[in-house]
Design a protein around this motif. Structure first.
Motif, mmCIF file in Angstrom:
data_model
loop_
_atom_site.group_PDB
_atom_site.id
_atom_site.type_symbol
_atom_site.label_atom_id
_atom_site.label_comp_id
_atom_site.label_asym_id
_atom_site.label_seq_id
_atom_site.Cartn_x
_atom_site.Cartn_y
_atom_site.Cartn_z
ATOM 1 N N VAL A 189 -2.574 -10.888 -30.191
ATOM 2 C CA VAL A 189 -3.850 -11.345 -30.752
ATOM 3 C C VAL A 189 -4.645 -12.089 -29.681
ATOM 4 C CG1 VAL A 189 -4.949 -12.757 -32.536
ATOM 5 C CG2 VAL A 189 -2.837 -11.495 -33.049
ATOM 6 N N ALA A 190 -3.970 -12.944 -28.930
ATOM 7 C CA ALA A 190 -4.650 -13.750 -27.906
ATOM 8 C C ALA A 190 -5.215 -12.886 -26.791
ATOM 9 C CB ALA A 190 -3.681 -14.781 -27.340
ATOM 10 N N ALA A 191 -4.693 -11.680 -26.607
ATOM 11 C CA ALA A 191 -5.201 -10.801 -25.563
ATOM 12 C C ALA A 191 -6.658 -10.426 -25.789
ATOM 13 C CB ALA A 191 -4.346 -9.540 -25.486
ATOM 14 N N ASP A 192 -7.136 -10.590 -27.019
ATOM 15 C CA ASP A 192 -8.540 -10.293 -27.340
ATOM 16 C C ASP A 192 -9.373 -11.566 -27.494
ATOM 17 O OD1 ASP A 192 -8.090 -7.524 -27.381
ATOM 18 O OD2 ASP A 192 -7.298 -7.644 -29.426
ATOM 19 N N GLY A 193 -8.831 -12.711 -27.090
ATOM 20 C CA GLY A 193 -9.568 -13.971 -27.202
ATOM 21 C C GLY A 193 -9.134 -14.750 -28.421
ATOM 22 N N GLY A 194 -10.098 -15.438 -29.056
ATOM 23 C CA GLY A 194 -9.798 -16.209 -30.252
ATOM 24 C C GLY A 194 -9.574 -17.681 -29.975
ATOM 25 N N ALA A 195 -8.957 -18.336 -30.955
ATOM 26 C CA ALA A 195 -8.826 -19.788 -30.943
ATOM 27 C C ALA A 195 -7.852 -20.256 -29.872
ATOM 28 C CB ALA A 195 -8.383 -20.279 -32.317
ATOM 29 N N GLY A 196 -8.037 -21.523 -29.479
ATOM 30 C CA GLY A 196 -7.141 -22.141 -28.514
ATOM 31 C C GLY A 196 -7.672 -23.471 -28.061
ATOM 32 N N SER A 197 -7.282 -23.881 -26.868
ATOM 33 C CA SER A 197 -7.747 -25.153 -26.300
ATOM 34 C C SER A 197 -7.819 -25.028 -24.788
ATOM 35 C CB SER A 197 -6.821 -26.310 -26.691
ATOM 36 O OG SER A 197 -5.518 -26.110 -26.156
ATOM 37 N N VAL A 198 -8.641 -25.881 -24.197
ATOM 38 C CA VAL A 198 -8.790 -25.921 -22.746
ATOM 39 C C VAL A 198 -8.602 -27.366 -22.303
ATOM 40 C CG1 VAL A 198 -10.276 -25.473 -20.776
ATOM 41 C CG2 VAL A 198 -10.388 -23.973 -22.781
ATOM 42 N N THR A 199 -7.597 -27.611 -21.485
ATOM 43 C CA THR A 199 -7.308 -28.954 -20.971
ATOM 44 C C THR A 199 -7.685 -29.016 -19.497
ATOM 45 O OG1 THR A 199 -5.475 -29.199 -22.524
ATOM 46 C CG2 THR A 199 -5.529 -30.700 -20.631
ATOM 47 N N ARG A 200 -8.411 -30.065 -19.136
ATOM 48 C CA ARG A 200 -8.866 -30.232 -17.750
ATOM 49 C C ARG A 200 -8.398 -31.579 -17.203
ATOM 50 N NH1 ARG A 200 -12.533 -26.483 -16.241
ATOM 51 N NH2 ARG A 200 -13.642 -25.317 -17.857
ATOM 52 N N ARG A 201 -8.075 -31.554 -15.882
ATOM 53 C CA ARG A 201 -7.749 -32.798 -15.173
ATOM 54 C C ARG A 201 -8.503 -32.870 -13.853
ATOM 55 N NH1 ARG A 201 -1.608 -34.457 -14.880
ATOM 56 N NH2 ARG A 201 -1.386 -32.477 -13.759
ATOM 57 N N ASP A 202 -9.658 -32.254 -13.797
ATOM 58 C CA ASP A 202 -10.450 -32.265 -12.567
ATOM 59 C C ASP A 202 -10.749 -33.709 -12.146
ATOM 60 O OD1 ASP A 202 -10.426 -29.687 -13.386
ATOM 61 O OD2 ASP A 202 -12.584 -29.366 -13.301
ATOM 62 N N GLY A 203 -10.621 -33.982 -10.858
ATOM 63 C CA GLY A 203 -10.937 -35.308 -10.329
ATOM 64 C C GLY A 203 -9.799 -36.288 -10.375
ATOM 65 N N THR A 204 -8.737 -35.947 -11.088
ATOM 66 C CA THR A 204 -7.558 -36.804 -11.139
ATOM 67 C C THR A 204 -6.900 -36.866 -9.759
ATOM 68 O OG1 THR A 204 -7.127 -36.468 -13.484
ATOM 69 C CG2 THR A 204 -5.227 -36.898 -12.097
ATOM 70 N N GLY A 205 -6.264 -38.004 -9.444
ATOM 71 C CA GLY A 205 -5.579 -38.091 -8.153
ATOM 72 C C GLY A 205 -5.161 -39.500 -7.807
ATOM 73 N N TRP A 206 -4.823 -39.705 -6.540
ATOM 74 C CA TRP A 206 -4.384 -41.016 -6.075
ATOM 75 C C TRP A 206 -4.718 -41.179 -4.605
ATOM 76 C CZ3 TRP A 206 -1.046 -37.055 -7.307
ATOM 77 C CH2 TRP A 206 -0.247 -36.542 -6.297
ATOM 78 N N ASN A 207 -4.742 -42.419 -4.148
ATOM 79 C CA ASN A 207 -4.933 -42.696 -2.724
ATOM 80 C C ASN A 207 -4.060 -43.872 -2.329
ATOM 81 O OD1 ASN A 207 -6.694 -45.261 -2.927
ATOM 82 N ND2 ASN A 207 -7.833 -43.776 -4.175
ATOM 83 N N THR A 208 -3.683 -43.903 -1.075
ATOM 84 C CA THR A 208 -2.814 -44.961 -0.561
ATOM 85 C C THR A 208 -3.340 -45.460 0.773
ATOM 86 O OG1 THR A 208 -1.356 -43.470 0.669
ATOM 87 C CG2 THR A 208 -0.803 -43.879 -1.632
ATOM 88 N N ALA A 209 -3.008 -46.706 1.087
ATOM 89 C CA ALA A 209 -3.334 -47.290 2.389
ATOM 90 C C ALA A 209 -2.248 -48.301 2.730
ATOM 91 C CB ALA A 209 -4.700 -47.969 2.370
ATOM 92 N N GLU A 210 -1.834 -48.291 3.982
ATOM 93 C CA GLU A 210 -0.823 -49.245 4.424
ATOM 94 C C GLU A 210 -1.092 -49.641 5.860
ATOM 95 O OE1 GLU A 210 3.953 -50.062 4.420
ATOM 96 O OE2 GLU A 210 3.075 -48.411 3.274
ATOM 97 N N VAL A 211 -1.045 -50.947 6.091
ATOM 98 C CA VAL A 211 -1.143 -51.469 7.444
ATOM 99 C C VAL A 211 0.136 -52.256 7.707
ATOM 100 C CG1 VAL A 211 -2.412 -53.535 6.676
ATOM 101 C CG2 VAL A 211 -2.506 -52.824 9.076
#
Length: 789
Positions: free
Chosen positions: A398-420
């Motif tokens: 059924v899903a091969a023709d489309g239909g209901a569902g959900s779309v989850t996004r995490r664009d822009g997620t991340g991390w940064n580090t600094a050490e001296v």
């Protein structure tokens, strides 16, 4: 009179400081390491070279070099840890993007207790449920060495080091270099009478050059195409109170089917199995590009930088076992085999697709003075440029023709580090007599998480980008730290290492949207104190005794604080008031060196307060929720106290028996790992801690009969472990359990020419079934061609 090991120079420093079950090789630098003067030398065939971890480390380590890794079947970078002492890599299939680390006192349900660095840049992902280190940023062809550090005994590493710290080093060119490899694999997998072959391949290319000016550049590209065996199944177990399957409550007619398979679940209950579900068969295409460069400005100052990108395109499908009277596949609805009747939700066999693009940038500047003050600055940024996970609500056809569902996004997620960091290595002629090596520094890491879910209605297409936002959770965290550590040589035979790490944690901008209601959370501030102490004594030239004590403070990550995801069949509950988990650990180790052998024995004890546990269950009461519409519940909770005590042996030998035979072996036995206090769930007290086995063992044997041939065998053992907080899973060697593992791996290589090497191998040669909740792969055959110019 014999010469003390503390006075023997580089070669003997290796014996004292590299507490490894394996040999090591080649220069690297790791997070928190200021200069090469602070890198621990390691001996290989009598030659002192640099390790990937700082010198004077208080705890035990193990290491593997690129040359040693060619003695095993290595498809993905995390395979380098397959034989590390007392370590589990939960890798569901070749090409898996989610290979989690478990260690001495923690299982794969506590992934935030493992730190992983790539050339000193953090690739540990503490952002999503079961998100593993981003191994994908590493090209297997570029690996120079892998070093492992056990426990929170060094002040140079953050609180997540309460478990295991891994430093992966990529090779830098000495002149012009060009190498590559092509690897293919195939596995035959059979479960519940369903059998199939699953294959994949990988191509890696490495090119680098060091110029006369001292500048160097490298480029690594890697492409892989892999398909998993079925990783999860749709099941229903009998009601434990009645011993029968609960009948459906509706009176609608049921479709008569064949193909339902019955077995016994991990708790010993009769279970019905309907097929491979939940996106069980994963086809992934991944590409990695890694660019690096460096330059030495003068004799004392050098800089390096890295830019890496990883792309993933995944399609996940399912396989129903059920057939109706006409032989057609049945995917959902009310079904019966004439004895029992079940209802399969439309989403049971729903497919999904994921599209990801990640980026990592990093830069390092450091000095290399032989004595006096040295300094380093390390900065990095990891960013998820695109992460779109599309989930259908209907079964595959059924899903091969489309239909209901959900779309989850995490664009822009991340991390940064600094050490001296600054390191003082005094000259032997100064007022201290050259007996102190002091490191002090400041560290910061920051994580940002933004997870949004859009619902696609039946008239839409789950494969597209439409849908109205229905859920989200987001938040940020930050850890600031100051630390100091002094390795003080009291005299020729005694050394004491003192350290302190002070950390400040802040969580803020926490917010959830669910069921049309937005909830915001106040910011939180926490502080952690981590004292360290180690005493080392060398009673003879070849024996080192060491007592190490350390505290580690692991703060909750953003996802543990703010995740509040609800789907048609599951609910995830976070806790914005989680306490940090605090580990007070002690280790006593003895390391003996002979001419061609090395043995390390370590006795360890970890006492963890407020341990952070994530668990999944079908019982809503376990997660303290009143919402009972879901079929599975996942929650994060503090467990008051968990204590673990064990012993670990790591042995390596060269030129055993025949001249060109080498052996590496490890054995770990956990005397106990149990919950000793938990007011939140008293039934857990006295129970074994989740996914920590009583025994782990490895054995590797390598024979080189001549310069062209290499034959190797490896054996991996892991005892059963618990996946249920009440330890009710007494039948672990089935799907859903944490089973015993006893697998034999074989490999043979032939050097066709100086430039070309051919290899054949097999993992799990006896085709032993094993499970870490998901099934591990079956017998897997490898073929590899590698060239070097």
């Amino acid at each position: 009179m014999s010469t003390s090991p503390f006075r023997r120079g580089a070669v003997t420093r290796a014996c004292l400081l590299a507490l490894a079950g394996f040999h090591a090789a080649s220069p690297v630098s790791a997070q928190g390491v200021a200069t090469d003067a602070e890198l621990a030398p390691v001996v290989v065939n009598g030659t002192a070279i640099r390790s990937g971890l700082p010198a004077n480390l208080p705890g035990s380590t193990s290491s593997k070099t690129a040359e040693q890794l060619r003695e095993q079947n290595l498809f993905n970078p995390e395979d380098a840890l397959q034989y590390a002492p007392n370590t589990t890599i939960r890798k569901r299939y070749l090409g898996d993007r989610n290979a989690l680390i478990a260690g001495r006192s923690f299982g794969t349900l506590q992934p935030s207790r493992a730190l992983v660095y790539l050339d000193g840049y953090l690739i540990s992902n503490f952002l999503g449920r079961f998100d593993a280190p981003r191994w994908n940023m590493i090209s297997p062809e570029a690996i120079e060495r892998v070093d492992v550090l056990y426990g929170p005994y060094s002040a140079l590493f953050p609180g997540n080091s309460i478990g295991t710290t891994v430093a992966v080093t990529q090779r830098a060119p000495r002149g012009f270099e060009l190498s590559g490899r092509l690897t293919g694999y195939s596995q035959h997998f059979e479960q519940y009478g369903d059998a199939d072959d699953f294959a994949g391949h990988q191509t890696s290319l490495h090119v680098g050059h060091r110029f006369d000016s001292g500048a160097w550049l490298t480029a690594d590209v890697n492409h892989q195409d892999a398909t998993s065996q079925p990783m999860q199944y749709a099941t229903v177990s009998v009601d434990p109170a009645t011993g029968v399957f609960a009948p459906p409550t509706d009176s609608a007619p049921a479709t008569r089917v064949t193909g339902i398979v019955y077995d016994t679940d991990p708790k010993g209950l009769r279970r019905a199995v309907f097929g491979a579900s939940g996106g069980a068969i994963d086809h992934t295409r991944q590409d990695t590009v890694n660019l690096r460069g460096g330059y030495r400005f003068d004799h004392d100052v050098e800089a390096s930088a890295m830019a890496a990108w990883w792309r993933n395109d995944t399609r996940m499908r399912n396989r129903s076992f059920l057939r109706d009277a006409d032989g057609a596949t049945v995917w959902s609805g009310k079904v019966t085999d004439g004895t029992n009747t079940f209802v399969l939700a439309s989403a049971t066999f729903a497919p999904s697709a994921r599209d990801e693009a990640h980026q990592q940038l990093g830069a390092t500047v450091k000095t290399r003075r032989a004595a006096g003050w040295n300094a380093s600055l390390v900065v990095s940024d990891y960013r998820i440029l695109r992460d779109t996970n599309r989930q259908a609500s209907n079964p595959d056809p059924v899903a091969a023709d489309g239909g209901a569902g959900s779309v989850t996004r995490r664009d822009g997620t991340g991390w940064n580090t600094a050490e001296v960091q600054a390191v003082w290595t005094p000259d032997a002629g100064d007022w201290t007599g050259g007996r102190h090596t002091v490191a002090l520094g400041a560290h910061r890491n920051a994580y940002t998480l933004d997870n949004t879910v859009a619902t696609v209605e039946a008239a839409g297409d789950w494969r597209g980008d439409g849908g109205a936002q229905s859920q989200y959770y987001r938040g940020r965290s930050e850890v600031m730290a100051l630390y100091v550590q002094d390795a003080w040589q009291l005299n020729d035979d005694w050394r004491v290492t003192l350290g302190w790490r002070e950390e400040w944690f802040r969580a803020f901008d926490g917010e959830q949207l669910g069921a049309g209601v937005t909830v915001g959370y106040d910011s939180r501030r926490l502080q952690g104190h981590s004292p360290k102490l180690a005493l080392a004594y060398a009673p003879s030239d070849n024996l080192l005794l060491k007592l190490s004590l350390g505290r580690g403070v692991r703060f909750p990550n953003v996802e543990e604080l703010y995740n509040g995801t609800v789907t048609a069949v599951s609910q995830t509950l976070s806790d914005p008031f989680l306490k940090p988990e605090v580990s007070d650990a002690v280790e006593f180790s003895a390391e003996q060196d002979w001419t061609h052998q090395r043995l390390r024995v370590s006795i360890f004890h970890d006492d963890v307060k407020d341990a952070i546990l994530r668990q999944s269950t079908t019982d809503p009461a376990v997660c303290k929720t009143t919402a009972v519409a879901a079929t599975t519940y996942t929650c994060v909770q503090n467990v008051d106290r968990v204590k673990t005590t064990g012993i670990e042996l790591a042995w390596s030998a060269q030129h055993v028996g025949w001249r060109n035979v080498s052996l590496d072996a490890s054995l770990a036995y956990t005397f106990h790992s149990e919950v000793t206090a938990n007011a939140n769930d008293p039934a857990m007290v006295g129970k074994w801690w989740l996914r920590v086995p009583r025994t782990r063992a490895t054995l590797q044997a390598t024979w080189r009969p001549d310069e062209r041939w290499m034959l190797a065998a490896g054996y991996r053992h892991q005892g059963r472990a618990y996946n249920d907080t009440a330890n009710l899973d007494t039948h672990p060697d089935v799907y859903g359990g944490v089973s015993r593992v006893n697998q034999l791996d074989l490999r043979g290589t032939y050097q066709l020419t100086r430039q070309l090497e051919l290899a054949l191998g097999v993992n799990n040669a006896t085709d032993q079934h094993a499970y870490q909740s998901h099934p591990y792969p079956g017998r897997t055959l490898f073929a590899e061609m590698r060239f070097t110019l």
